[in-house]
Motif scaffolding. Structure first.
Motif, PDB file in Angstrom:
ATOM      1  N   GLN A 617       2.456 -41.624 -43.668  1.00  0.00           N
ATOM      2  CA  GLN A 617       2.968 -41.821 -42.314  1.00  0.00           C
ATOM      3  C   GLN A 617       4.069 -42.874 -42.288  1.00  0.00           C
ATOM      4  O   GLN A 617       5.119 -42.680 -41.663  1.00  0.00           O
ATOM      5  N   SER A 618       3.848 -43.981 -42.971  1.00  0.00           N
ATOM      6  CA  SER A 618       4.858 -45.044 -42.954  1.00  0.00           C
ATOM      7  C   SER A 618       6.140 -44.600 -43.646  1.00  0.00           C
ATOM      8  O   SER A 618       7.240 -44.937 -43.197  1.00  0.00           O
ATOM      9  N   ARG A 619       6.016 -43.835 -44.717  1.00  0.00           N
ATOM     10  CA  ARG A 619       7.226 -43.358 -45.410  1.00  0.00           C
ATOM     11  C   ARG A 619       8.035 -42.441 -44.509  1.00  0.00           C
ATOM     12  O   ARG A 619       9.273 -42.499 -44.473  1.00  0.00           O
ATOM     13  N   MET A 620       7.343 -41.575 -43.753  1.00  0.00           N
ATOM     14  CA  MET A 620       8.073 -40.669 -42.858  1.00  0.00           C
ATOM     15  C   MET A 620       8.667 -41.416 -41.665  1.00  0.00           C
ATOM     16  O   MET A 620       9.783 -41.111 -41.226  1.00  0.00           O
ATOM     17  N   LEU A 621       7.935 -42.408 -41.154  1.00  0.00           N
ATOM     18  CA  LEU A 621       8.497 -43.234 -40.089  1.00  0.00           C
ATOM     19  C   LEU A 621       9.738 -43.969 -40.588  1.00  0.00           C
ATOM     20  O   LEU A 621      10.756 -44.072 -39.886  1.00  0.00           O
ATOM     21  N   ARG A 622       9.653 -44.496 -41.799  1.00  0.00           N
ATOM     22  CA  ARG A 622      10.781 -45.232 -42.369  1.00  0.00           C
ATOM     23  C   ARG A 622      11.986 -44.317 -42.536  1.00  0.00           C
ATOM     24  O   ARG A 622      13.109 -44.682 -42.159  1.00  0.00           O
ATOM     25  N   ASP A 623      11.759 -43.120 -43.074  1.00  0.00           N
ATOM     26  CA  ASP A 623      12.877 -42.218 -43.333  1.00  0.00           C
ATOM     27  C   ASP A 623      13.424 -41.578 -42.065  1.00  0.00           C
ATOM     28  O   ASP A 623      14.531 -41.026 -42.086  1.00  0.00           O
ATOM     29  N   SER A 624      12.658 -41.621 -40.975  1.00  0.00           N
ATOM     30  CA  SER A 624      13.185 -41.096 -39.710  1.00  0.00           C
ATOM     31  C   SER A 624      13.724 -42.210 -38.825  1.00  0.00           C
ATOM     32  O   SER A 624      14.064 -41.976 -37.666  1.00  0.00           O
ATOM     33  N   LEU A 627      11.571 -47.985 -38.056  1.00  0.00           N
ATOM     34  CA  LEU A 627      11.279 -48.986 -39.073  1.00  0.00           C
ATOM     35  C   LEU A 627      10.197 -49.960 -38.636  1.00  0.00           C
ATOM     36  O   LEU A 627       9.337 -50.339 -39.433  1.00  0.00           O
ATOM     37  N   SER A 628      10.236 -50.410 -37.398  1.00  0.00           N
ATOM     38  CA  SER A 628       9.239 -51.375 -36.943  1.00  0.00           C
ATOM     39  C   SER A 628       7.839 -50.769 -36.964  1.00  0.00           C
ATOM     40  O   SER A 628       6.864 -51.438 -37.332  1.00  0.00           O
ATOM     41  N   GLU A 629       7.738 -49.504 -36.584  1.00  0.00           N
ATOM     42  CA  GLU A 629       6.440 -48.828 -36.616  1.00  0.00           C
ATOM     43  C   GLU A 629       5.928 -48.711 -38.051  1.00  0.00           C
ATOM     44  O   GLU A 629       4.730 -48.910 -38.325  1.00  0.00           O
ATOM     45  N   ALA A 630       6.834 -48.380 -38.973  1.00  0.00           N
ATOM     46  CA  ALA A 630       6.435 -48.265 -40.375  1.00  0.00           C
ATOM     47  C   ALA A 630       5.932 -49.605 -40.905  1.00  0.00           C
ATOM     48  O   ALA A 630       4.895 -49.687 -41.581  1.00  0.00           O
ATOM     49  N   LEU A 631       6.664 -50.673 -40.589  1.00  0.00           N
ATOM     50  CA  LEU A 631       6.256 -51.999 -41.075  1.00  0.00           C
ATOM     51  C   LEU A 631       4.912 -52.405 -40.492  1.00  0.00           C
ATOM     52  O   LEU A 631       4.057 -52.967 -41.203  1.00  0.00           O
ATOM     53  N   VAL A 659       5.435 -52.288 -48.018  1.00  0.00           N
ATOM     54  CA  VAL A 659       5.939 -53.324 -47.119  1.00  0.00           C
ATOM     55  C   VAL A 659       7.339 -53.749 -47.547  1.00  0.00           C
ATOM     56  O   VAL A 659       8.238 -53.949 -46.706  1.00  0.00           O
ATOM     57  N   ALA A 660       7.549 -53.886 -48.844  1.00  0.00           N
ATOM     58  CA  ALA A 660       8.875 -54.262 -49.349  1.00  0.00           C
ATOM     59  C   ALA A 660       9.919 -53.218 -48.965  1.00  0.00           C
ATOM     60  O   ALA A 660      11.044 -53.558 -48.574  1.00  0.00           O
ATOM     61  N   ALA A 661       9.562 -51.938 -49.057  1.00  0.00           N
ATOM     62  CA  ALA A 661      10.503 -50.883 -48.696  1.00  0.00           C
ATOM     63  C   ALA A 661      10.874 -50.961 -47.216  1.00  0.00           C
ATOM     64  O   ALA A 661      12.038 -50.773 -46.839  1.00  0.00           O
ATOM     65  N   ASP A 662       9.883 -51.261 -46.369  1.00  0.00           N
ATOM     66  CA  ASP A 662      10.168 -51.418 -44.935  1.00  0.00           C
ATOM     67  C   ASP A 662      11.106 -52.601 -44.698  1.00  0.00           C
ATOM     68  O   ASP A 662      12.077 -52.502 -43.933  1.00  0.00           O
ATOM     69  N   LEU A 663      10.793 -53.716 -45.354  1.00  0.00           N
ATOM     70  CA  LEU A 663      11.602 -54.928 -45.161  1.00  0.00           C
ATOM     71  C   LEU A 663      13.024 -54.718 -45.671  1.00  0.00           C
ATOM     72  O   LEU A 663      13.990 -55.213 -45.068  1.00  0.00           O
ATOM     73  N   ARG A 664      13.167 -54.022 -46.780  1.00  0.00           N
ATOM     74  CA  ARG A 664      14.517 -53.723 -47.296  1.00  0.00           C
ATOM     75  C   ARG A 664      15.321 -52.968 -46.255  1.00  0.00           C
ATOM     76  O   ARG A 664      16.476 -53.287 -45.972  1.00  0.00           O
ATOM     77  N   ARG A 665      14.699 -51.908 -45.709  1.00  0.00           N
ATOM     78  CA  ARG A 665      15.413 -51.090 -44.725  1.00  0.00           C
ATOM     79  C   ARG A 665      15.733 -51.897 -43.468  1.00  0.00           C
ATOM     80  O   ARG A 665      16.744 -51.645 -42.803  1.00  0.00           O
ATOM     81  N   LEU A 666      14.898 -52.879 -43.153  1.00  0.00           N
ATOM     82  CA  LEU A 666      15.144 -53.734 -41.988  1.00  0.00           C
ATOM     83  C   LEU A 666      16.162 -54.835 -42.283  1.00  0.00           C
ATOM     84  O   LEU A 666      16.509 -55.618 -41.397  1.00  0.00           O
ATOM     85  N   GLY A 667      16.612 -54.924 -43.530  1.00  0.00           N
ATOM     86  CA  GLY A 667      17.610 -55.927 -43.889  1.00  0.00           C
ATOM     87  C   GLY A 667      17.036 -57.278 -44.243  1.00  0.00           C
ATOM     88  O   GLY A 667      17.779 -58.247 -44.423  1.00  0.00           O
ATOM     89  N   ARG A 668      15.722 -57.353 -44.395  1.00  0.00           N
ATOM     90  CA  ARG A 668      15.053 -58.628 -44.725  1.00  0.00           C
ATOM     91  C   ARG A 668      14.800 -58.642 -46.238  1.00  0.00           C
ATOM     92  O   ARG A 668      13.677 -58.509 -46.721  1.00  0.00           O
ATOM     93  N   PHE A 669      15.880 -58.834 -46.998  1.00  0.00           N
ATOM     94  CA  PHE A 669      15.849 -58.604 -48.433  1.00  0.00           C
ATOM     95  C   PHE A 669      15.005 -59.630 -49.182  1.00  0.00           C
ATOM     96  O   PHE A 669      14.295 -59.278 -50.125  1.00  0.00           O
ATOM     97  N   GLN A 670      15.113 -60.912 -48.799  1.00  0.00           N
ATOM     98  CA  GLN A 670      14.378 -61.941 -49.535  1.00  0.00           C
ATOM     99  C   GLN A 670      12.867 -61.768 -49.347  1.00  0.00           C
ATOM    100  O   GLN A 670      12.094 -61.912 -50.294  1.00  0.00           O
TER     101      GLN A 670
END
Length: 1007
Positions: A617-624, A627-631, A659-670
């Protein structure tokens, strides 16, 4: 019956070259045969007309036939058993007119028999020649012989394409329902529909048949497909009631068109099909039918354009905004009474009129009533008396209550009671059907079940083939359902999986309400276990995606989402996984949300299935883009896992990676890197450093390093992973090829353009060979290759073609606002700006900017970087003030988000120095250039292209301040390094020599 043999052979043929006049007379049902007869006779030089013939029952046959003889043309009748049921007529009418009037004028009549059924004996007076069961060449010879015409080969008519012989099916024929032998009337509607589609300009031949449930929309378009099949090379039927089946079924046409999409996602297959239909290659004349498309989603994605025709059945009148709206009315009085009398032969015309009036002339209600009256001996008066009032025990609400005659509910109740008495096993099948969704029902799945999954009273389903067949026949005879065409699973047999029936949604709803509700639960249990038994167990396997699209449609009607059976729950998870693997992210995320709601409080959150559900579910939310819902999902999952004692290390590692994949997509790289650290440590401790799981985790870690601007570290890690994967995985494995793409990406970002190009050329070739040209990973490799060629100074025209083609493909496959599409939109905008196509470039840049803001938010590094690209276009258009404002805005935003030393910040700073210089703010430009150069040298090294660009910009700003000696020193140093690293002919070197001020293009890619 007469044939082409006998006395006709002794009659001399007409001399060649003497044209004659013919009138081909046919019932609407046989239009395709009549058209073929007309085309054959016209090709031999004769004058031919066509007349659809279905005289009203109140007109005498002799009078109607006499009207056909008013002209001089010889009448050619297209006969079948159905022809003599026109009207229908009282017994004896046809025999009398054939023995009398037709016999007296037999020289004016000729006939062809186009069906295998026996014609009435008196029809012999017409000497009909048999066209059934012979090929086109023999049929033409027989027709010409019957008409005493020369039989030389026909000549082609100018401007007229060949007309397919009616016994030859179209080249592609996909899942069209069987032709209804009781289909009645609608001739004018069908004729007008054909004319409308034919007259429409190319690309606009789209008609939506709209009407209330049970009015016969599906029957009309099915009859259209059969009646006009000779006009088309491709006829493809799409069950459009659900988004998943609609997309999957339309995409399956790619295989039948022999398109190279075996490894493609549904979106890619859909794109390929639409392109093939648009181009008319390999088939120019096609008909696509979408049955039951009510929700108006996917219009841009699915509706094809080109030289073919599209038909839609729907209850939604808003289709009128996109298509020609064709209302489908109830039967008129003649059609309704004729239909009833043809199906229930024992009733009189007056009785038929009264029944039709009672049922409001609604075809579905009439079909059921006719079947009941034909099978029972209940007097029509008694039937009418029983249906005077609505069936009080049935709660029937909503649209159906407004559009369906209440009196028909009693008729349905009577029918089911009769089935209980005469065919009790048919009622068992009917009850099972209510556990599936309406439409196409894969009823044969229940025959795959072992005895343990069936109640004792239903075990006959598996063991008694005769009873199974008898029950299906009874339901078909009572017009409760129709039997679907089956595709053979092997050369000699039809397997249970292929056995299906079709049940109208209205009939499905009525039967569900009328059957005893206490039995519904265990019928649903049987159905969902049958669905689970049919689960291929491989949701990642492309070949199994059509099966999953079909199974998923029946999950909710069978109550599978609430099942506690482990196999059923695994089926549910596999259907969610199918959506994820196939790219149906929106659909899959919605299904996963319903599963989560159904399982809440019933499935232990520590259950592996719950973990899988959250992961998918989180992967599909992220790819659609949600992002906040996925995280939120992934963080809650991580907290649950960390609370366990001891925590499951494998699941914990995957949760950190999610979680890292969600944060990456949200621009929170560190923050993403911190989770990658923890996940990698867990994975390597559990599996070892060279296990594929740990290596995949390290590859994800490299992605995050790349986004942090730590390009050298990312490359070193990717190279380590690649070398290890080449040892532990088979040669040319898809994962290995993906990491090879990453290595080329790293090299390009490091400024080692030629090395990147060499690696990517080899990698792309391998991916085309292994995965196919249309695979999503191959498309990503093609983009990477184009950018490597561009940075290495390769041919601009070739790069532009690749980027433009990829953008078009992604738009068609994923839509304009999808993340991957927006990446290409930004890439192509930058290319067009370089080529001087500034208006087009600006439009694309604005589209990318708005799309990324909607997807990622305004305070995101990607949304911020795109602003700088828009500034470059404004500068090229001469708007220096507007450009500077955007450069400064982008720089401030990037500093706030990523800090002063991130390469993206440095690139924005480089553009801002250019804007300040052009605006006359020379000192500020030089100060920013000096700062940018120092930070670039520190972060990227003295030989990196961005560092050299900052050095060149510094020289330009110093020159503007008249600090010429310093400017010359920086300029000479930059040129020397550029010659060493890029070569004297590279565009960067040439521009530096010409003192063209460098700029920086932001590349929107989050890995």
């Amino acid at each position: 019956m007469g044939t082409e043999t006998g006395e006709l052979e002794t009659v001399p043929q007409q001399a060649a070259g003497e044209p004659r006049e013919y009138l081909v007379v046919f019932p609407g049902f046989q239009r395709h045969w009549a058209t073929w007869v007309l085309r054959v006779l016209e090709s031999h030089g004769h004058q031919v007309g066509m007349q659809r013939w279905d005289p009203p029952r109140e007109h005498s046959l002799e009078e109607a036939l006499s009207d056909l003889l008013l002209g001089d043309a010889q009448v050619v009748l297209v006969l079948s058993k159905w022809f003599f049921q026109l009207g229908p007529r009282p017994d004896g009418d046809w025999e009398a007119v054939l023995r009398g009037f037709v016999h007296e004028h037999k020289d004016r009549f000729a006939a062809v028999n186009v069906s295998s059924g026996a014609l009435p004996t008196p029809a012999r007076v017409l000497s009909p020649t048999e066209l059934w069961g012979v090929d086109a060449e023999e049929a033409e010879r027989r027709l010409l012989t019957r008409l005493r015409l020369p039989t030389e080969p026909q000549r082609a008519l100018a401007g007229r394409r060949p007309f397919r012989y009616p016994s030859d099916p179209p080249e592609v024929w996909g899942d069209v329902p069987r032709r209804n032998p009781s289909f009645t009337g609608r001739d004018e509607l069908l004729s007008d529909l054909y004319q409308s589609l034919t007259d429409a300009p190319p690309g606009a031949a789209l008609a939506a048949l709209v009407g209330t449930p049970g009015i016969g929309k599906t029957q009309v378009v099915a009859e259209y497909a059969h009646r006009y099949s000779a006009e088309y090379d491709v006829v493809w039927w799409v069950n459009a009631e659900s988004a998943a089946m609609r997309r999957e079924r339309f995409g399956q046409l790619a295989t039948r068109l022999a398109l190279p999409t075996d490894t493609a996602s549904p979106g890619e297959r859909i794109r390929a099909v639409k392109e093939a239909l648009r181009l008319g290659s390999p088939y120019l004349h096609w008909l696509i039918i979408f049955d039951g498309w009510d929700d108006l989603r996917d219009l841009e994605t699915l509706l094809p354009a080109g030289s073919g025709h599209v038909l839609v059945t729907t209850r939604n009148r808003h289709w009128g905004e996109s298509a020609e709206l064709v209302p489908v009315p109830a039967f008129n009085r003649a059609e309704a009474t004729g239909f009833l009398m043809r199906r229930a032969r024992r009733i009189t015309s007056r009785e038929a009129e009264r029944v039709a009036e009672r049922l409001d002339h609604v075809p579905l209600a009439l079909s059921q009533a006719a079947a009941y009256l034909d099978e029972s001996d209940l007097p029509v008066e008694d039937y009418l008396r029983k249906t005077e009032s609505a069936y009080s025990d049935v709660d029937f609400e909503g649209e159906e209550a407004l559009s369906y005659p209440a009196s028909s509910l009693v008729s349905w109740s009577l029918l089911i009671n009769q089935l209980r008495q005469e065919h009790p096993r048919a009622v068992d099948l009917l009850a099972l059907c209510t556990g599936f969704a309406s439409g196409r029902i894969p009823l044969g799945l229940v025959r795959m079940l072992p005895d343990r999954d069936l109640p004792e009273e239903l075990r006959w389903l598996v063991h008694d083939q005769a009873a199974w067949s008898q029950a299906l026949d009874a339901l078909a005879n009572f017009s409760v359902m129709t039997l679907e065409p089956t595709q053979r699973s092997g050369p000699d047999e039809v397997g249970p999986v292929e056995m299906a029936v079709r049940m109208h949604r209205l009939a499905h709803g009525i039967v569900s309400r009328l059957l005893a509700p206490e039995g519904r639960a265990w019928h649903q249990r049987v159905v969902r276990r049958a669905l689970a038994e049919a689960d291929p167990g491989r949701p990642q396997n492309i070949a199994d995606w059509p099966r999953y699209a079909d199974l998923m449609f029946h999950l909710e009607p069978s109550d599978a989402l609430h099942s506690t059976n482990p196999r059923v729950r695994q089926l549910v998870i596999n259907c969610v996984a199918y959506c994820m693997h196939s790219g149906e992210f929106t659909l899959g995320a919605a299904l996963a949300a319903r599963v989560r709601e159904s399982w809440h409080g019933k499935v232990d959150p520590d259950d592996p299935l719950w973990f899988q559900l959250t992961d998918y579910q989180s992967r599909m939310l992220r790819d659609s883009g949600r992002l906040s819902e996925a995280l939120a999902l992934d963080e809650a999952q991580l907290l649950r896992l960390e609370a366990q004692a001891p925590p499951p290390r494998a699941d914990l590692a995957r949760a950190h990676r999610s979680v890292a994949a969600d944060l990456r997509r949200l621009g929170r790289f560190q923050e993403a890197l911190e989770h990658q650290d923890r996940g990698l440590e867990l994975a390597e401790g559990l599996y070892g450093p060279d296990d594929p799981v740990a290596l995949n985790m390290r590859d994800s870690y490299a992605v995050t390093l790349r986004l942090l601007g730590r390009y050298a570290e990312a490359y070193e890690l990717d190279i380590q992973v690649l070398r290890a994967l080449e040892v532990v995985l088979p040669p040319r494995d898809a994962t290995t090829l993906r990491v090879s793409n990453n290595c080329a990406f790293d090299l390009r970002l490091l400024g080692r353009f030629q090395e990147a190009l060499t690696r990517q050329q080899q990698g792309t070739r391998l991916q085309v060979q292994v995965l196919g040209a249309d695979h999503v990973q191959t498309l990503a490799a093609s983009r990477q290759l184009a950018l490597c060629q561009y940075r290495a100074g390769g041919p601009r025209e070739e790069v532009g073609v690749v980027l433009g083609t990829l953008l078009d493909r992604y738009r068609r496959a994923h839509g304009r606002r999808a993340y991957r599409t927006l990446i290409l939109t930004n890439d192509y905008s930058a290319f067009l700006r370089e080529q001087g196509r500034l208006d087009d470039a600006l439009a694309l840049a604005k589209e990318a900017e708005e799309g990324f803001r909607a997807l990622l938010g305004a305070a995101h590094p990607v949304s911020t970087g795109i602003v700088s690209n828009v500034g470059l276009i404004l500068r090229a258009l001469g708007d220096r003030t507007g450009a500077l404002n955007l450069f400064e805005q982008s720089l401030a935003g990037m500093r706030s988000l990523l800090g002063d030393r991130h390469p993206w910040t440095l690139g924005c700073a480089l553009n801002a120095t250019m804007g300040r210089n052009a605006d006359g703010r020379l000192t500020e430009a030089a100060e920013l250039s000096e700062q940018t150069l120092a930070h670039a040298d520190e972060a990227l090294g003295g030989k990196h292209p961005l560092t050299l660009a900052a050095m060149t910009a510094m020289a330009a700003d110093l020159r503007a301040l008249q600090r010429l000696a310093e400017a010359a020193s920086y300029e000479e140093q930059a040129l020397e390094i550029l010659k060493q690293t890029m070569g004297v002919q590279h565009p960067h070197t040439v521009d530096a020599r010409k003192r063209v001020r460098p700029h920086w293009d932001f590349e929107a890619n989050l890995g």
